[in-house]
Design an enzyme around this catalytic site. Structure first.
Site, PDB file in Angstrom:
ATOM      1  CB  THR A 187      -0.879  -0.024   1.262  1.00  9.85           C
ATOM      2  OG1 THR A 187      -1.832  -1.061   1.097  1.00  9.85           O
ATOM      3  CG2 THR A 187      -1.594   1.283   1.512  1.00  9.85           C
ATOM      4  NE  ARG A 215     -10.052  -5.876   3.709  1.00  7.86           N
ATOM      5  CZ  ARG A 215      -8.947  -5.132   3.753  1.00  7.86           C
ATOM      6  NH1 ARG A 215      -8.559  -4.470   2.690  1.00  7.86           N
ATOM      7  NH2 ARG A 215      -8.243  -5.036   4.851  1.00  7.86           N
ATOM      8  CB  ILE A 216     -14.290  -1.461   2.318  1.00  9.60           C
ATOM      9  CG1 ILE A 216     -15.055  -1.394   0.986  1.00  9.60           C
ATOM     10  CG2 ILE A 216     -13.716  -0.092   2.687  1.00  9.60           C
ATOM     11  CD1 ILE A 216     -16.306  -0.561   1.021  1.00  9.60           C
ATOM     12  N   GLY A 217     -11.024  -1.956   3.176  1.00  8.82           N
ATOM     13  CA  GLY A 217     -10.031  -1.880   4.250  1.00  8.82           C
ATOM     14  C   GLY A 217      -9.979  -0.490   4.867  1.00  8.82           C
ATOM     15  CG  ASP A 218      -6.239   0.607   6.520  1.00 11.06           C
ATOM     16  OD1 ASP A 218      -6.166  -0.470   5.898  1.00 11.06           O
ATOM     17  OD2 ASP A 218      -5.311   1.436   6.554  1.00 11.06           O
ATOM     18  CB  THR A 237       0.774   0.906   5.294  1.00 11.36           C
ATOM     19  OG1 THR A 237       0.912  -0.377   4.664  1.00 11.36           O
ATOM     20  CG2 THR A 237       2.069   1.216   6.030  1.00 11.36           C
ATOM     21  N   GLY A 238      -0.751  -1.506   6.613  1.00 11.80           N
ATOM     22  CA  GLY A 238      -0.719  -2.723   7.411  1.00 11.80           C
ATOM     23  C   GLY A 238      -2.054  -3.427   7.297  1.00 11.80           C
ATOM     24  CE  LYS A 239      -3.685  -9.253   9.678  1.00 13.43           C
ATOM     25  NZ  LYS A 239      -3.693 -10.292  10.717  1.00 13.43           N
ATOM     26  N   GLY A 240      -5.617  -3.860   7.471  1.00 16.75           N
ATOM     27  CA  GLY A 240      -6.700  -2.877   7.520  1.00 16.75           C
ATOM     28  C   GLY A 240      -7.650  -3.064   8.685  1.00 16.75           C
TER      29      GLY A 240
HETATM   30  N1  ASP Z   1      -4.009  -1.462   4.778  1.00 17.87           N
HETATM   31  C1  ASP Z   1      -4.228  -2.174   3.537  1.00 17.87           C
HETATM   32  C2  ASP Z   1      -5.523  -2.935   3.619  1.00 17.87           C
HETATM   33  O1  ASP Z   1      -5.788  -3.570   4.617  1.00 17.87           O
HETATM   34  C3  ASP Z   1      -3.113  -3.086   3.170  1.00 17.87           C
HETATM   35  C4  ASP Z   1      -1.704  -2.556   3.314  1.00 17.87           C
HETATM   36  O2  ASP Z   1      -1.482  -1.526   3.941  1.00 17.87           O
HETATM   37  O3  ASP Z   1      -0.776  -3.190   2.757  1.00 17.87           O
HETATM   38  O4  ASP Z   1      -6.259  -2.941   2.677  1.00 17.87           O
END
Ligand code: ASP
Length: 321
Positions: A187, A215-218, A237-240
């Site tokens: 990301t 699916r919608i992330g952060d 960034t990371g796990k949404g």
């Molecule tokens: N934050 C993003 C998501 O969960 C993924 C990422 O940051 O790599 O969609």
């Protein structure tokens, strides 16, 4: 007080053994994009223009998980998302579920500027893109061979995962992360402040490998993946799902606003205390021209520069950290 800029290309479990052919193009892109951003700030472009410009560059780079290079859903399709926010006015725009828009970040900006709304998704967002005449292409443009391979591997392992840095070679399997199988990279985001203290933030992604359709992330969620006010600008960034639960970007600003923490303290607190380890990274700048890049993962593709001459481009913890 001076200008400052920071950008990221994703945080995650980035193996130190990352092959040079995977590392170098990403580092080159960070260097190039930092230069583009710094030049734009020096040319007195607004922070909003700067973050859009830099994120567009990153979206156009197939080595990052945004725009071209976006990872694939369970059905092998792409659904890109992005958001942008202006600190002074708190105006913001967000988009999700894009399949043809070359630069999602620019569509997010158009949502902010040309509609009474903040967030458009899926068919409505695609229709708006056409109305605005923004560049669109066939979905196949975004799909890289690497991402087809990543999806195959995620399906074989039966997991949803954040973009693998590299398709796993059979003999590398042991080395490649983690208990829950997540490896987060790709990301993109950028934050900038000019020498008058004007702030902006932008974030763009393809999301998670093997994510459910819809699916919608952060990333497009204001306050989670992106936030800016008159104190700071943050891109996460990371796990949404972890970032949304932690309202990561807004919490950095809230700690500064309500607790009087410095930018660095606020970012460190959120990353170390408020979200599970191994899940999150962020870049942030303050109105005073400070910069911080914090993460609780193995690494984060990142770069920053400030008016007083400080500059850093790094992936793993550096001596300064
Ligand atoms: N934050 C993003 C998501 O969960 C993924 C990422 O940051 O790599 O969609």
């Amino acid at each position: 007080m001076g200008w400052a800029i920071a950008l990221h290309g994703g945080a995650g479990d980035i193996p130190l053994s990352l092959a040079a052919e995977r590392r170098q193009p990403r580092e080159a892109a960070l260097r190039h994009c930092l230069k583009v951003g710094v030049n734009a700030l020096k040319a007195q472009k607004s922070p909003l223009d700067v973050v859009e410009l830099v994120v567009r560059e990153l979206e156009n780079n197939p080595h990052y998980n945004a725009g071209r290079g976006s990872v694939l859903t369970r059905e092998g399709t792409i659904e890109m998302e992005a958001s942008i926010m202006d600190g002074n006015t708190k105006r913001c725009g967000a988009v999700s579920g894009l399949t043809t828009v070359v630069n999602p970040i620019s569509l997010a900006r158009l949502v902010m500027e040309k509609t009474p709304h903040i967030y458009l998704a899926f068919d409505g967002a695609e229709r708006f893109a056409r109305e605005q005449g923004i560049e669109t292409v066939d979905s196949s443009h975004f799909i890289t061979q690497e991402n087809i391979e990543r999806l195959k591997q995620a399906k074989e392992a039966n997991r949803v995962q954040i973009d693998y840095t590299q398709p796993i070679q059979k003999d590398e399997k042991k080395e490649t992360p983690t208990a829950n199988g997540d490896s987060q990279i790709g990301t993109v985001g950028c934050v900038a402040v000019d020498s008058h203290g004007n702030l902006a933030s932008a974030t763009s992604t393809g999301g998670l490998v093997n994510k459910m359709v819809g699916r919608i992330g952060d990333t497009p969620i204001i306050g989670a993946g992106t936030y800016a006010n008159n104190l700071c600008a943050v891109s996460a960034t990371g796990k949404g799902e972890a970032i949304m639960r932690g309202t990561v970007a807004r919490d950095v600003a809230a700690l500064m606003e309500f607790k009087g923490l410095s930018l660095k303290e606020a970012a460190a607190y959120v990353v170390e205390e408020c979200v599970p380890r191994g899940n999150v990274g962020l870049v942030a700048v303050s109105a005073k021209g400070e910069v911080t890049m914090a993460y609780n993962t193995t690494g984060m593709f990142r770069a920053c520069a400030t008016e007083d001459g400080y500059s850093e481009i790094a992936i793993w913890p550096s001596v300064q950290n």
